[in-house]
Design a protein around this motif. Structure first.
Motif, mmCIF file in Angstrom:
data_model
loop_
_atom_site.group_PDB
_atom_site.id
_atom_site.type_symbol
_atom_site.label_atom_id
_atom_site.label_comp_id
_atom_site.label_asym_id
_atom_site.label_seq_id
_atom_site.Cartn_x
_atom_site.Cartn_y
_atom_site.Cartn_z
ATOM 1 N N UNK A 24 82.347 31.566 17.347
ATOM 2 C CA UNK A 24 80.562 32.187 17.344
ATOM 3 C C UNK A 24 80.185 32.537 17.069
ATOM 4 N N UNK A 25 79.441 33.318 15.885
ATOM 5 C CA UNK A 25 79.166 34.984 15.274
ATOM 6 C C UNK A 25 78.815 34.595 13.712
ATOM 7 N N UNK A 26 78.262 35.792 13.853
ATOM 8 C CA UNK A 26 78.087 35.956 12.363
ATOM 9 C C UNK A 26 78.628 36.822 11.364
ATOM 10 N N UNK A 27 79.395 36.474 10.583
ATOM 11 C CA UNK A 27 80.335 36.418 9.279
ATOM 12 C C UNK A 27 80.157 37.457 8.441
ATOM 13 N N UNK A 28 80.867 38.451 8.303
ATOM 14 C CA UNK A 28 80.449 39.774 7.316
ATOM 15 C C UNK A 28 81.104 39.916 6.159
ATOM 16 N N UNK A 29 80.926 39.658 5.519
ATOM 17 C CA UNK A 29 82.218 39.989 3.835
ATOM 18 C C UNK A 29 82.938 41.572 4.172
ATOM 19 N N UNK A 30 83.552 42.280 3.396
ATOM 20 C CA UNK A 30 83.735 43.307 2.846
ATOM 21 C C UNK A 30 84.157 44.029 2.373
ATOM 22 N N UNK A 31 84.126 44.584 1.965
ATOM 23 C CA UNK A 31 85.415 45.267 0.261
ATOM 24 C C UNK A 31 85.788 46.887 0.093
ATOM 25 N N UNK A 32 86.734 47.122 0.666
ATOM 26 C CA UNK A 32 87.319 48.517 0.863
ATOM 27 C C UNK A 32 87.926 48.762 -0.657
ATOM 28 N N UNK A 33 87.099 50.007 -1.787
ATOM 29 C CA UNK A 33 88.055 50.289 -2.768
ATOM 30 C C UNK A 33 87.493 52.022 -3.049
ATOM 31 N N UNK A 34 88.464 52.061 -3.615
ATOM 32 C CA UNK A 34 88.678 54.283 -3.645
ATOM 33 C C UNK A 34 88.475 54.073 -2.134
#
Length: 116
Positions: A91-101
């Motif tokens: 149980x949690x808030x789920x986040x998407x992350x993008x890492x570029x450059x």
């Protein structure tokens, strides 16, 4: 403009499954390291899973290894997190992350609640 929008969260029973989606715009998911994180109130945001750019090599936190699967659809510009055998501790808030450059981008999160 880079944007990430998560969806697919909700209420699931222990042992159940959910699939989270992350819709990306302003860049291609194949050009970035894509990750999922989660956060509970009062705690830091924890890394859950990641997938490399180019070649699809994925890695997982020990707490979800064998239960969660991260994947990427370059044609749809989407990233997914398939969550099986869910536990109340997921149980949690789920986040998407993008890492570029040298930049990082985050979505606003989607709530996952695992409870009977």
């Amino acid at each position: 403009q880079v944007q990430l929008v998560e969806s697919g969260g909700g209420l699931a029973q222990p042992g159940g499954s959910l699939r989270l989606s992350c819709a990306a715009s302003g860049f291609t998911v194949g050009s970035a390291v894509m990750s999922w994180y989660r956060q509970v109130p009062g705690a830091e945001r924890d890394w859950v899973a990641g997938i490399t750019k180019g070649v699809d090599i994925s890695n997982y936190a020990d707490s979800v290894k064998g239960r969660f699967t991260i994947s990427r659809d370059n044609a749809e510009n989407m990233v997914y997190l398939q969550m099986n055998r869910l536990e109340p501790e997921d149980t949690a808030v789920y986040f998407c992350k993008a890492a570029r450059a040298s930049s990082e981008y985050w979505g606003r999160g989607t709530q996952v609640t695992v409870s009977s």
